[in-house]
Design a protein around this motif. Structure first.
Motif, PDB file in Angstrom:
ATOM      1  N   GLN A  22       0.837  -1.205   0.000  1.00  0.00           N
ATOM      2  CA  GLN A  22       0.000   0.000   0.000  1.00  0.00           C
ATOM      3  C   GLN A  22       0.874   1.259   0.000  1.00  0.00           C
ATOM      4  O   GLN A  22       0.564   2.256  -0.649  1.00  0.00           O
ATOM      5  CB  GLN A  22      -0.901   0.002   1.237  1.00  0.00           C
ATOM      6  CG  GLN A  22      -2.038  -0.995   1.132  1.00  0.00           C
ATOM      7  CD  GLN A  22      -2.792  -1.125   2.450  1.00  0.00           C
ATOM      8  OE1 GLN A  22      -2.204  -1.087   3.525  1.00  0.00           O
ATOM      9  NE2 GLN A  22      -4.100  -1.282   2.369  1.00  0.00           N
ATOM     10  N   TRP A  23       1.949   1.177   0.773  1.00  0.00           N
ATOM     11  CA  TRP A  23       2.893   2.292   0.848  1.00  0.00           C
ATOM     12  C   TRP A  23       3.472   2.608  -0.537  1.00  0.00           C
ATOM     13  O   TRP A  23       3.468   3.744  -0.994  1.00  0.00           O
ATOM     14  CB  TRP A  23       4.001   1.912   1.833  1.00  0.00           C
ATOM     15  CG  TRP A  23       5.122   2.899   1.968  1.00  0.00           C
ATOM     16  CD1 TRP A  23       6.251   2.958   1.217  1.00  0.00           C
ATOM     17  CD2 TRP A  23       5.226   3.954   2.928  1.00  0.00           C
ATOM     18  NE1 TRP A  23       7.054   3.969   1.657  1.00  0.00           N
ATOM     19  CE2 TRP A  23       6.451   4.608   2.700  1.00  0.00           C
ATOM     20  CE3 TRP A  23       4.400   4.406   3.962  1.00  0.00           C
ATOM     21  CZ2 TRP A  23       6.884   5.678   3.469  1.00  0.00           C
ATOM     22  CZ3 TRP A  23       4.829   5.483   4.721  1.00  0.00           C
ATOM     23  CH2 TRP A  23       6.038   6.107   4.482  1.00  0.00           C
ATOM     24  N   GLY A  80       0.946   4.072  -2.756  1.00  0.00           N
ATOM     25  CA  GLY A  80       0.753   5.479  -2.409  1.00  0.00           C
ATOM     26  C   GLY A  80       1.822   6.354  -3.043  1.00  0.00           C
ATOM     27  O   GLY A  80       1.526   7.419  -3.586  1.00  0.00           O
ATOM     28  N   ARG A  81       3.041   5.859  -3.011  1.00  0.00           N
ATOM     29  CA  ARG A  81       4.128   6.639  -3.606  1.00  0.00           C
ATOM     30  C   ARG A  81       3.916   6.786  -5.107  1.00  0.00           C
ATOM     31  O   ARG A  81       4.115   7.861  -5.669  1.00  0.00           O
ATOM     32  CB  ARG A  81       5.470   5.956  -3.363  1.00  0.00           C
ATOM     33  CG  ARG A  81       5.892   6.009  -1.936  1.00  0.00           C
ATOM     34  CD  ARG A  81       7.264   5.433  -1.767  1.00  0.00           C
ATOM     35  NE  ARG A  81       8.267   6.408  -2.166  1.00  0.00           N
ATOM     36  CZ  ARG A  81       9.487   6.460  -1.631  1.00  0.00           C
ATOM     37  NH1 ARG A  81       9.835   5.603  -0.709  1.00  0.00           N
ATOM     38  NH2 ARG A  81      10.328   7.351  -2.014  1.00  0.00           N
ATOM     39  N   PHE A 133       1.329   9.384  -5.737  1.00  0.00           N
ATOM     40  CA  PHE A 133       1.873  10.743  -5.608  1.00  0.00           C
ATOM     41  C   PHE A 133       2.664  11.133  -6.850  1.00  0.00           C
ATOM     42  O   PHE A 133       2.553  12.240  -7.352  1.00  0.00           O
ATOM     43  CB  PHE A 133       2.783  10.857  -4.384  1.00  0.00           C
ATOM     44  CG  PHE A 133       2.045  11.232  -3.140  1.00  0.00           C
ATOM     45  CD1 PHE A 133       1.275  12.386  -3.109  1.00  0.00           C
ATOM     46  CD2 PHE A 133       2.122  10.452  -2.009  1.00  0.00           C
ATOM     47  CE1 PHE A 133       0.587  12.747  -1.965  1.00  0.00           C
ATOM     48  CE2 PHE A 133       1.433  10.801  -0.860  1.00  0.00           C
ATOM     49  CZ  PHE A 133       0.666  11.945  -0.838  1.00  0.00           C
ATOM     50  N   ARG A 134       3.444  10.186  -7.338  1.00  0.00           N
ATOM     51  CA  ARG A 134       4.253  10.503  -8.525  1.00  0.00           C
ATOM     52  C   ARG A 134       3.373  10.767  -9.722  1.00  0.00           C
ATOM     53  O   ARG A 134       3.637  11.658 -10.524  1.00  0.00           O
ATOM     54  CB  ARG A 134       5.204   9.354  -8.826  1.00  0.00           C
ATOM     55  CG  ARG A 134       6.243   9.261  -7.774  1.00  0.00           C
ATOM     56  CD  ARG A 134       7.444   8.531  -8.250  1.00  0.00           C
ATOM     57  NE  ARG A 134       8.407   8.503  -7.169  1.00  0.00           N
ATOM     58  CZ  ARG A 134       9.623   7.990  -7.272  1.00  0.00           C
ATOM     59  NH1 ARG A 134       9.994   7.476  -8.410  1.00  0.00           N
ATOM     60  NH2 ARG A 134      10.435   8.015  -6.255  1.00  0.00           N
ATOM     61  N   CYS A 139       1.929  14.167  -9.421  1.00  0.00           N
ATOM     62  CA  CYS A 139       2.912  15.206  -9.711  1.00  0.00           C
ATOM     63  C   CYS A 139       3.182  15.304 -11.200  1.00  0.00           C
ATOM     64  O   CYS A 139       3.385  16.387 -11.737  1.00  0.00           O
ATOM     65  CB  CYS A 139       4.201  14.920  -8.965  1.00  0.00           C
ATOM     66  SG  CYS A 139       3.988  15.176  -7.222  1.00  0.00           S
ATOM     67  N   GLY A 161       5.902  18.118  -2.618  1.00  0.00           N
ATOM     68  CA  GLY A 161       6.126  16.794  -3.180  1.00  0.00           C
ATOM     69  C   GLY A 161       6.146  16.637  -4.669  1.00  0.00           C
ATOM     70  O   GLY A 161       5.596  15.680  -5.187  1.00  0.00           O
ATOM     71  N   GLY A 194      11.129  12.014  -4.531  1.00  0.00           N
ATOM     72  CA  GLY A 194      11.073  11.831  -3.097  1.00  0.00           C
ATOM     73  C   GLY A 194      10.994  13.106  -2.305  1.00  0.00           C
ATOM     74  O   GLY A 194      11.962  13.547  -1.738  1.00  0.00           O
ATOM     75  N   MET A 247       5.672  14.688   0.957  1.00  0.00           N
ATOM     76  CA  MET A 247       4.481  13.829   0.979  1.00  0.00           C
ATOM     77  C   MET A 247       4.819  12.410   0.548  1.00  0.00           C
ATOM     78  O   MET A 247       4.383  11.450   1.167  1.00  0.00           O
ATOM     79  CB  MET A 247       3.432  14.368   0.013  1.00  0.00           C
ATOM     80  CG  MET A 247       3.089  15.792   0.234  1.00  0.00           C
ATOM     81  SD  MET A 247       2.064  16.002   1.674  1.00  0.00           S
ATOM     82  CE  MET A 247       0.751  16.938   0.961  1.00  0.00           C
ATOM     83  N   GLU A 248       5.579  12.328  -0.526  1.00  0.00           N
ATOM     84  CA  GLU A 248       5.885  11.011  -1.058  1.00  0.00           C
ATOM     85  C   GLU A 248       6.719  10.212  -0.066  1.00  0.00           C
ATOM     86  O   GLU A 248       6.592   8.989   0.022  1.00  0.00           O
ATOM     87  CB  GLU A 248       6.634  11.186  -2.371  1.00  0.00           C
ATOM     88  CG  GLU A 248       6.706   9.934  -3.174  1.00  0.00           C
ATOM     89  CD  GLU A 248       7.765  10.037  -4.248  1.00  0.00           C
ATOM     90  OE1 GLU A 248       7.804  11.056  -4.946  1.00  0.00           O
ATOM     91  OE2 GLU A 248       8.561   9.095  -4.364  1.00  0.00           O
ATOM     92  N   ASN A 249       7.544  10.912   0.682  1.00  0.00           N
ATOM     93  CA  ASN A 249       8.384  10.220   1.658  1.00  0.00           C
ATOM     94  C   ASN A 249       7.642   9.851   2.923  1.00  0.00           C
ATOM     95  O   ASN A 249       7.960   8.859   3.561  1.00  0.00           O
ATOM     96  CB  ASN A 249       9.565  11.104   2.064  1.00  0.00           C
ATOM     97  CG  ASN A 249      10.552  11.248   0.945  1.00  0.00           C
ATOM     98  OD1 ASN A 249      10.661  10.353   0.115  1.00  0.00           O
ATOM     99  ND2 ASN A 249      11.245  12.360   0.902  1.00  0.00           N
ATOM    100  N   LEU A 250       6.696  10.695   3.303  1.00  0.00           N
ATOM    101  CA  LEU A 250       6.133  10.530   4.646  1.00  0.00           C
ATOM    102  C   LEU A 250       4.717   9.973   4.688  1.00  0.00           C
ATOM    103  O   LEU A 250       4.376   9.266   5.635  1.00  0.00           O
ATOM    104  CB  LEU A 250       6.167  11.865   5.391  1.00  0.00           C
ATOM    105  CG  LEU A 250       7.568  12.388   5.730  1.00  0.00           C
ATOM    106  CD1 LEU A 250       7.467  13.761   6.380  1.00  0.00           C
ATOM    107  CD2 LEU A 250       8.294  11.434   6.662  1.00  0.00           C
ATOM    108  N   VAL A 251       3.885  10.305   3.740  1.00  0.00           N
ATOM    109  CA  VAL A 251       2.483   9.930   3.891  1.00  0.00           C
ATOM    110  C   VAL A 251       1.868   9.201   2.682  1.00  0.00           C
ATOM    111  O   VAL A 251       0.711   9.449   2.357  1.00  0.00           O
ATOM    112  CB  VAL A 251       1.608  11.166   4.225  1.00  0.00           C
ATOM    113  CG1 VAL A 251       1.844  11.621   5.628  1.00  0.00           C
ATOM    114  CG2 VAL A 251       1.864  12.303   3.252  1.00  0.00           C
ATOM    115  N   PRO A 252       2.594   8.324   2.046  1.00  0.00           N
ATOM    116  CA  PRO A 252       1.954   7.649   0.908  1.00  0.00           C
ATOM    117  C   PRO A 252       0.882   6.643   1.324  1.00  0.00           C
ATOM    118  O   PRO A 252       0.018   6.303   0.540  1.00  0.00           O
ATOM    119  CB  PRO A 252       3.119   6.950   0.196  1.00  0.00           C
ATOM    120  CG  PRO A 252       4.185   6.828   1.186  1.00  0.00           C
ATOM    121  CD  PRO A 252       4.008   7.939   2.158  1.00  0.00           C
TER     122      PRO A 252
END
Lengths: 348, 484
Positions: free
Chosen positions: A124-125, A128-129, A132-133, A136, B257, B288, B291-296
């Protein structure tokens, strides 16, 4: 009629301004602009004195101003110059020969060991990353769109200029015919004025007077330098003459010869490189082109890379040489100071 | 990359002002202890993020102010204008004549929908001023009526309208002994709604900030302004420009982020950026970020901030710091749940990795040791390259399902922050907030079980069902954080 004089002053001001006129200089008073135009034309060698005598309030002189404008037009590719000034800088340029290595390592591949059972939270982590990418990426697409539309707007602006230039080219002939009639109708200026084709900016008298002593002083200094160098040379030759025997001398001579050889090779390389057609230099745009494109102002990326490689080799050789020198220097220092010892750097 | 800040309610507006003022003063301070060129890059980067330029040269905060009462907004606007150095946009605020009377439901269900269009219009105008929008920073209280109710509503709408932009909510946790009887209800409603629509909740506890004012800043009579300054200092130390991980020569463009890998396909955009604003835009993007580092992970969105050193200006003049000392304290603050430098429990040690938690381990291990999911350390100041961060890379500090290489990040810059020659800030996604959250949920549940004050909410459309949903969600969050 003279109702057009102010407009012509302004036009000349804009044409003569070195930079594309921004809001602040365009708002200058007409008097200032007229004064500026007069001195700019004068410094460029405009021959008609009648212009310099025009009043600066912009009340008269449309014919003289028109002639001045034609003079500027006839003298050089003015529309092209103006277009170049207003040219939109797309920014896709790189200074050739100054490329810095863009050493940015890409994202490290996440190393998930296949044998261990993977915690769902870890997946899941990572998801999530990824999300985010992706977001972006979308945001940066949006950014590109915004910037592209700005760019397009500016290109459109430039297009208007280009269209105007085309229009001018079509009507140019008519303009010049008209100017011929204007010139014929114009009273000729006094022969004294005509005999003085250009009046360059005046150099103050005292400036010329000052130059002579400086030149004299320079000459004296040069003589003195030659003399001093000669003295030293004689002294050195005498000293060397005494030490010329022995193994130390021959080693030093050999080292010198190697150094000279290297220097010579470098010079030769530089000369060979410079001998060809002048190397393109300065900013270049990176574009894709056909294999057999005619050789013009462009430079092939492969050639640049080649040049950089040989430069690198030269620099590396220099580095080696300097390192050797450092080592020798260090050895010398250590030899002279028996209390010194070597230890490994801290933190290791 | 720019951030649009939305200041909501009394709390949000007062803090927002301090944050902008801190960012501005720091970036214009001459005490940066770095080269002129570096200082200019830092200033330009800060400005691009948080300010836009007006014709007369006074920077304008990229902010929208929202409150239902005019008093605080007027104060905030005039305070900024009085500073003469920066100001808020002339029309960038929205206010009404009447507040929400600490009723979350009134803010969320009445004020919110009624003024939705006006507020979102203001935000859109601010967004349009940005060449590139990184995201939103939404400052609000957690337990009030206007700020938290409308804040939750606005955040939800931003999520709908700008789903790709990042959203970080700065929320102020109420005093444990707060004077508003329904603060626990308001809190769980705010938290649960934000958990659904925001990407990260940056939490500041009033109790903790109060203690910092008393113990570290040595302030006798602590005002909200004092507390907001401490808070703004912490936020500033997170948001000011830094370099990315190791030795990168450019300031990161996006503190929230942006994560675009440099590739040939973004060549054009890079060059376009180049041409648009040569001085202020940095050419390279970084992977990185915060947000991407801490709360994904969608269940772990709560962030806390710790910083060191923090002290009054008088004491600062007589103090010197080493990176080793600062980082040792910061690490212990992290693992021992300390909210500040003073009163750290040095007995707390990370559990020995590899050993199963058998009877040997202290029974209440989890009460003492703070397990992290992910941490970000930001170092600013002299000799920053020499700082050794190995203490934060111990796997024992982190949950078992993440490796330190994924869970820990560091940003650095030589440029000193504020008046501190060296300073370190920790942004942590860890168990810091489990206990306070559990307590608030417990208290709210007790009131809910006896149906106290529920009618004040149902009256405005927040039904018992909504409460139950909130409880479920937050209990899940507590459980997830407990079982790391």
């Amino acid at each position: 009629g003279d109702w057009s004089a102010p407009a012509l002053w302004r036009l000349l001001f804009r044409v003569l301004s070195p930079l594309s006129t921004d809001a602040s200089s365009a708002s200058l008073a007409l008097e200032t602009q007229a004064c500026w135009v007069k001195s700019a034309l004068c410094s460029q060698g405009y021959p008609r004195l009648a212009l310099a005598q025009l009043p600066e309030d912009g009340s008269r002189g449309s014919r003289e101003l028109l002639l001045a404008l034609s003079w500027l037009l006839a003298r050089g590719p003015l529309p092209e110059k103006l277009l170049a000034q207003a040219h939109v800088q797309v920014g896709d340029e790189m200074p050739v020969c100054e490329c810095e290595a863009l050493a940015s390592p890409g994202p490290g591949a996440p190393h998930v060991q296949a044998e261990d059972p993977v915690d769902i939270r870890c997946v899941q982590w990572l998801m999530g990353r990824l999300r985010f990418r992706w977001r972006c990426l979308a945001a940066s697409q949006q950014e590109q769109c915004t910037l592209l539309s700005k760019l397009l707007w500016r290109l459109q602006h430039e297009n208007t200029g280009l269209e105007a230039a085309l229009e001018w080219r079509r009507g140019e002939l008519v303009f010049w015919r008209w100017m011929d009639t204007v010139l014929t109708a114009c009273p000729l200026e006094a022969p004294a004025a005509a005999a003085q084709p250009t009046f360059l900016p005046r150099i103050p008298e005292y400036g010329v007077g000052k130059l002579e002593p400086i030149a004299q002083e320079l000459r004296a200094l040069q003589e003195e330098l030659c003399e001093a160098a000669e003295h030293r040379r004689v002294a050195w030759e005498a000293k060397v003459g005494r030490q010329v025997q022995g193994p130390r001398w021959s080693a030093a001579r050999q080292a010198l010869q190697t150094a000279v050889g290297q220097e010579l090779a470098a010079l030769q390389w530089a000369w060979e490189r410079d001998r060809g057609p002048a190397e393109p230099h300065g900013p270049h745009r990176l574009v894709r082109c056909e294999e057999d494109a005619p050789r013009g102002q462009h430079v092939r990326a492969a050639e640049v890379i080649q040049a950089l490689r040989s430069q690198e080799a030269c620099l590396e050789a220099a580095l080696c040489r300097l390192q050797g020198q450092c080592r020798q220097e260090l050895a010398k220092l250590v030899g002279s100071l028996p209390g010194l010892i070597w230890i490994p750097p801290s933190g290791h | 990359m720019s951030i649009v800040t939305v200041q909501l309610g009394q709390c949000g507006n007062q803090i927002g002002f301090e944050v902008f003022d801190t960012l501005f003063s720091d970036s214009h301070s001459s005490q940066g202890l770095c080269s002129k060129r570096e200082n200019e890059a830092y200033r330009a980067s800060c400005k691009e993020r948080f300010f836009s330029e007006e014709e007369n040269g006074v920077p304008i905060a990229r902010a929208v102010l929202v409150d239902m009462e005019p008093k605080v907004i007027n104060q905030t606007l005039s305070k900024a204008a009085r500073s003469g150095r920066w100001k808020y946009g002339q029309h960038a605020y929205f206010c009404q004549k009447q507040g929400s009377g600490n009723n979350w439901a009134y803010g969320y269900s009445v004020h919110g929908p009624k003024h939705k269009e006006s507020i979102l219009d203001l935000i859109q105008k601010e967004v349009e001023k940005c060449d590139s929008l990184s995201g939103f920073f939404i400052i609000m209280s957690m337990a009030g009526g206007t700020g938290s109710g409308i804040g939750a509503f606005v955040t939800q709408n931003l999520q709908d309208q700008y789903s790709n932009s990042l959203k970080m909510n700065q929320i102020i946790w109420p005093y444990r002994t707060g004077e508003v009887i329904v603060q626990n209800y308001n809190s769980i409603l705010t938290l649960s709604h934000l958990y659904r629509s925001s990407d990260a909740l940056l939490v500041h506890e009033n109790d903790a900030v109060h203690k910092i004012c008393a113990k570290l800043m040595k302030i006798r009579q602590i005002s909200f302004s004092d507390m907001n300054q401490v808070l703004a200092h912490q936020l500033g130390s997170v948001f000011q420009p830094t370099y990315s991980a190791e030795g990168s020569p450019h300031y990161r463009r996006n503190p929230l982020g942006l994560a675009l890998v440099s590739s040939p396909s973004c060549f054009l955009s890079t060059f376009l950026l180049w041409s648009m604003s040569i001085e202020t835009i940095f050419l390279f993007f970084f992977t990185g970020d915060l947000m991407e580092n801490l709360v994904p992970h969608p269940e772990f969105k709560m962030l806390s901030v710790r910083n060191i050193p923090q002290m009054s200006e008088n004491s600062l003049a007589y103090s010197t710091f080493t990176w080793a000392g600062l980082l040792k304290h910061l690490r212990q603050m992290l693992i021992s749940h300390a909210k500040m430098e003073e009163g750290i429990d040095w007995q707390v040690r990370p559990p020995l990795s590899g050993l199963p938690p058998l009877g040997k381990m202290p029974f209440n291990k989890e009460l003492h040791f703070n397990t992290s999911i992910a941490n970000l350390v930001i170092l600013r100041g002299k000799d920053v390259q020499s700082a050794d961060l190995d203490g934060f890379k111990d796997p024992a500090l982190y949950t078992s399902w993440l490796k330190p290489v994924d869970a820990f990040n560091v940003w650095k810059t030589q440029r000193a922050f504020s008046k501190y020659e060296k300073s370190a800030t920790l942004v942590s996604n860890s168990q810091f907030l489990v206990k306070p959250l559990d307590m608030i949920v417990g208290k709210a549940w007790n009131m809910f079980a006896s149906k106290a004050y529920i009618h004040q909410y149902t009256k405005f459309g927040i039904e018992e069902e909504d409460f139950l949903d909130s409880f479920t969600l937050l209990e899940q969050v507590v459980a997830s954080y407990c079982n790391l």
